[in-house]
Structure formats: C-alpha cells, structure tokens
Design a protein around this motif. Structure first.
Motif, PDB file in Angstrom:
ATOM      1  N   TYR A  95       8.059  20.411 -10.916  1.00 46.56           N
ATOM      2  CA  TYR A  95       8.969  21.474 -10.305  1.00 46.56           C
ATOM      3  C   TYR A  95      10.593  21.230 -10.959  1.00 46.56           C
ATOM      4  N   GLY A 148      20.544  23.183  -8.674  1.00 47.71           N
ATOM      5  CA  GLY A 148      19.575  22.491  -9.890  1.00 47.71           C
ATOM      6  C   GLY A 148      18.803  23.556 -10.629  1.00 47.71           C
ATOM      7  N   THR A 149      18.350  24.573 -10.192  1.00 50.49           N
ATOM      8  CA  THR A 149      17.828  25.768 -10.795  1.00 50.49           C
ATOM      9  C   THR A 149      18.695  26.235 -12.014  1.00 50.49           C
ATOM     10  N   VAL A 163      17.425  16.045 -11.390  1.00 47.44           N
ATOM     11  CA  VAL A 163      18.144  16.573 -10.158  1.00 47.44           C
ATOM     12  C   VAL A 163      17.734  15.518  -8.952  1.00 47.44           C
ATOM     13  N   ILE A 164      16.644  15.033  -8.806  1.00 51.02           N
ATOM     14  CA  ILE A 164      16.165  14.268  -7.762  1.00 51.02           C
ATOM     15  C   ILE A 164      16.291  12.783  -8.151  1.00 51.02           C
TER      16      ILE A 164
HETATM   17  C1  LIG Z   1      13.352  18.120  -9.968  1.00 53.83           C
HETATM   18  C2  LIG Z   1      14.155  19.194  -9.277  1.00 53.83           C
HETATM   19  N1  LIG Z   1      14.518  20.073 -10.408  1.00 53.83           N
HETATM   20  C3  LIG Z   1      15.241  21.164  -9.915  1.00 53.83           C
HETATM   21  C4  LIG Z   1      15.297  21.582  -8.676  1.00 53.83           C
HETATM   22  C5  LIG Z   1      16.040  22.841  -8.371  1.00 53.83           C
HETATM   23  O1  LIG Z   1      17.046  22.339  -7.417  1.00 53.83           O
HETATM   24  P1  LIG Z   1      17.824  23.648  -6.344  1.00 53.83           P
HETATM   25  O2  LIG Z   1      16.814  23.712  -5.470  1.00 53.83           O
HETATM   26  O3  LIG Z   1      19.370  23.224  -6.271  1.00 53.83           O
HETATM   27  O4  LIG Z   1      17.818  24.949  -7.250  1.00 53.83           O
HETATM   28  C6  LIG Z   1      14.866  20.820  -7.593  1.00 53.83           C
HETATM   29  C7  LIG Z   1      14.929  21.017  -6.293  1.00 53.83           C
HETATM   30  O5  LIG Z   1      13.968  20.755  -5.280  1.00 53.83           O
HETATM   31  C8  LIG Z   1      14.004  19.561  -8.029  1.00 53.83           C
HETATM   32  O6  LIG Z   1      13.375  18.768  -7.217  1.00 53.83           O
END
Ligand SMILES: Cc1ncc(COP(=O)(O)O)c(C=O)c1O
Length: 437
Positions: free
Chosen positions: A142, A115-116, A246-247
């Motif tokens: 986040y 997600g990052t 992502v969520i």
């Molecule tokens: C809303 C949201 N965006 C991005 C991310 C980042 O995802 P990742 O941990 O797969 O890098 C997260 C992770 O918890 C998230 O909750």
C-alpha cells in the motif's frame, strides 16, 4: 460491537450528505463508525462516553498520542500568527533542518500534504531524473491513492497470476491501461524472483519502490538480502531506489533505512512526522532532488509546508529522539511477546508479526512471508472482524486488520491490558478458528 446510540444517530445524518456516510472508507466497519468526542494521551472517548486505549493512532499518525501538550502549545501560538501564506516561513526551514539531520540519505527535503502526495512526487521525480516511465513495486503493498501506486494493492487469487510473475492488477474501475503497462510487480522478500522480473524491464525502470515493513503484506520486515539485491540492481541499471517510510520512519531516528544500512535515492514520509496534522515529505540526494528546480519537474501545493504543520511536525520529531525511539521499540518487543503468550494460552492458530513499535496479529498459525500468505480466508476475515468487535467492547481500539501502533504516552500497563483483552477475545472465537465448518 455493542450499540452506540449517539454514533448511530450521527451516522444516519451523515449518510444523507456523504457517500457511505464518511470521507474515508477506512472508517467503515460494522453497522456504523464510532464518532469520537475527544482524545487525550493514549485514550479516546466516543460520543457515548466510552473510553478506549487507542492502538490505531489515526492509522499510525500520532506518535505522541492525542492533544500532546508541547504540540498544542506550539501550534496554538502559530495559529495566532496565521496558518498559510503565499510566503515562505522560518517554520519550514527549521523543520527541514531537523529532518535532514535524521538520515544520511536526506540531503534535501520537500514537504507536501499527505503520504499519497509524497509517493506521487517521488515517482514523478524518479521519472524526471531518469527519463524512464516504469515503476516497480511489491505485490500487495500500500502506497496511497496515486493511480500507479494503487496497482496490485489488493489483488485476489482470481487475478493475481503466477507467484514468480505477478499480474499488474488495477484497484479502481476505469484505471487507464497505460497505468498498468507502466507498473512492474515483483514478489516480496524473494530476491531471485524479483530480480528476474526486473531484468525483463532493465532499461525502462525509473525506480523500485519498497515499504520496509509493509502492513498489507503482513507487517513482516523486508529481509536485508532482498533490500540489498534491490539496491545493487537499481544502481547497476540506472534506476532509483525509493523507500516508502510513511509508516516505518518511526523505527529508528533515521527510519528503517538506517537500521538496514541502505541509502535509498528517495524517501517518502508522512503520518507521524506531521505531529497530528496532514503532511507528506520527500527526501533524497542533492542530484535527484534537483529535478524540482531545474525545470524537469514543476511542483507546487497550496498548503504544502504551511507553518501549522511545520511547527507541529518539528516539535513532534524533536521529542521523538533516540531515547524515545528506543523506549517505544522495546515496548513493541514486550507487546509482541505478551500477545504471543496470549495466543499460546488461548491455544489458537494465530501469530504476531511486526517490528519496533508496529505489530499485527494474524489468525494463521504461521507468519506470512508475502501478500498471498497474508491474504485472509473468508473464515479468518469473519473471525478477525469479531475479534476487533470484542476488543472494542473491552476498551481496546486496534486497526481493523488487527494491526497496532504504539505512542509515547503508553507503557507496560496499556500492553498488559491489551494482552488480557486479547486472551479473552481469542478464547471467545477459538471454536471458529479450530473448526471453520
Ligand atoms: C506505507 C504507506 N504509504 C503511503 C500512504 C498514504 O498516506 P496518506 O494516507 O497520508 O495519503 C500510507 C497510508 O496509509 C501508507 O501506509
């Protein structure tokens, strides 16, 4: 939490060769993390043989629970045929076709590994498309570990500044000043105040980034008027609107954007769309996604779209169809109602937020409206930690913020167990909540 001898012994070894004993700080709470032996369906069993119902689901990344048969079968077949190539695969095409059919906003999609990375690719795509550098995000939200995304992820009363004009607060020591200058922080669910801040940077903003049910802000869904105001403002001012789903993509077949009837220019996804494997994806309109191929944004990744993830993701998403989404959302309604009843019976100042198959318990009488409301006091933090320990000891695993995510193997019996356990735990910490002294 009760002693777990085998986990404690593993942690002793781990601390000698891993900073803090782990590779993700999320696992650090209490004396040591619990080490898992195996998971099956909605249950996990730790190395000491203790079984728990898993409401954490690796931070919302398992929509079908653990070791889901159809994913295990499809991935096992792919493993026999290779895991990653310097060649394209049909698995990627099949998954992309499926994902693009889920939301009208998805003309094209690119896969990454987290997600990052998806959020980072989205921010860079917005900059490349608009020729601007600034990104606006909501205070406290986040979005992963990209420097820019981390700004104002965890501000405190000492540094967060005025409510109507939040400071851009770095998360990590050593964050370059330029990163802070290029981030614009807006208050959540307050269209008037947010637009006033955005107007100060009208010709510099590449995109406005929004998570429609931001966990850290209290898991309160974004209000339709806030999101409409952001959609209008971005269109008028030549900026893009990016959703971080992502969520929240689990909320509808096409994510929260379809429920809100908003068409974002870009959508970042991750977690559950990988069927249990590391994944991220960025989807968007044809014209914006063109930046990946017209030379404006060179973009690659060694393991991006590897056929193992693509296969697991496609199977997971095909089986998370409209019927499965509706069933899980209804189970979420049942869970929120059951926990609200438990709070009433325990007679404690607490509340439940969330939507669809996501929910979170707060040790506050009123649902938070923004990050500042959601910020726990020292007493609430300590009480919450005890609550999570009590639940763990009673066979229930939640995210350490008392957030929970449902998976398709769950039904009303699991929710009833959660509510019963929560009632007992709330009764145990009641005195500390009503008399913090
Ligand atoms: C809303 C949201 N965006 C991005 C991310 C980042 O995802 P990742 O941990 O797969 O890098 C997260 C992770 O918890 C998230 O909750």
């Amino acid at each position: 939490m009760s002693l777990s001898p085998k986990s404690a012994a593993l942690f002793d070894r781990a601390r000698k060769i891993l900073p803090g004993g782990v590779s993700r700080n999320t696992l650090l709470r209490g004396a040591h993390p619990l080490y898992v032996d195996y998971g099956k369906g909605c249950k996990v069993v730790d190395v000491d043989g203790v079984e728990r119902i898993d409401f954490a689901n690796n931070m919302a990344s398992h929509i079908h629970g653990h070791a889901f048969g159809p994913i295990v079968d499809a991935v096992s077949a792919q493993l026999q045929r290779g895991t990653a190539f310097t060649m394209a695969t049909e698995a990627e095409v099949l998954f992309a076709e499926h994902m693009c059919s889920r939301s009208p906003a998805f003309d094209k999609i690119r896969f990454v590994n987290s997600g990052t990375e998806a959020v980072m690719a989205g921010m860079k795509a917005a900059r490349a498309f608009t020729g601007r550098t600034k990104i606006a995000k909501v205070e406290g939200s986040y979005h992963g570990a990209y420097d820019y995304a981390e700004v104002s992820q965890a501000p405190t009363p000492e540094n967060w500044g005025q409510l109507d004009h939040p400071n851009a607060v770095p998360l990590a020591q050593g964050t370059p000043k330029a990163v802070l200058t290029d981030m614009v922080i807006i208050p959540f669910n307050d269209p008037e105040k947010a637009i006033a801040v955005l107007n100060e940077h009208a010709h510099e903003i590449a995109c406005v980034l929004i998570d429609p049910i931001p966990h850290r802000i209290g898991m309160v869904p974004v209000s339709p008027d806030f999101v409409q105001a952001l959609r209008k403002w971005t269109t008028r001012n030549g900026a893009l609107l990016m959703f971080d789903e992502v969520i929240t993509f689990r909320s509808e077949v096409g994510g929260m954007q379809t429920r809100l009837k908003v068409t974002p220019d870009l959508t970042a996804m991750g977690k559950m769309i990988g069927g249990g494997f590391p994944v991220g994806a960025l989807a968007g309109s044809n014209d914006v996604m063109e930046v990946f191929v017209n030379g404006r944004l060179p973009h690659s990744g060694t393991f991006s779209a590897n056929p193992v993830t693509m296969t697991a993701g496609r199977v997971a998403m095909e089986l998370f169809d409209a019927e499965a989404v509706t069933r899980l959302n209804k189970l979420g309604d049942y869970a929120r109602a059951s926990l609200t009843d438990a709070i009433k019976v325990a007679d404690v100042p607490a509340c439940v937020t969330g939507a669809g198959s996501l929910f979170r318990l707060h040790l506050k009488a009123d649902a938070p409206r923004n990050y500042r409301d959601a910020h726990p006091t020292a007493n609430e933090k300590a009480a919450l930690s005890s609550l999570i320990d009590l639940l763990y000891d009673d066979g229930i695993m939640m995210i350490h913020t008392a957030a929970a995510t449902l998976s398709t193997p769950m039904g009303t019996p699991e929710i009833d167990r959660l509510a019963e356990s929560m009632l007992n735990a709330l009764r145990s910490i009641r005195e500390r909540l009503i008399d913090p002294s």
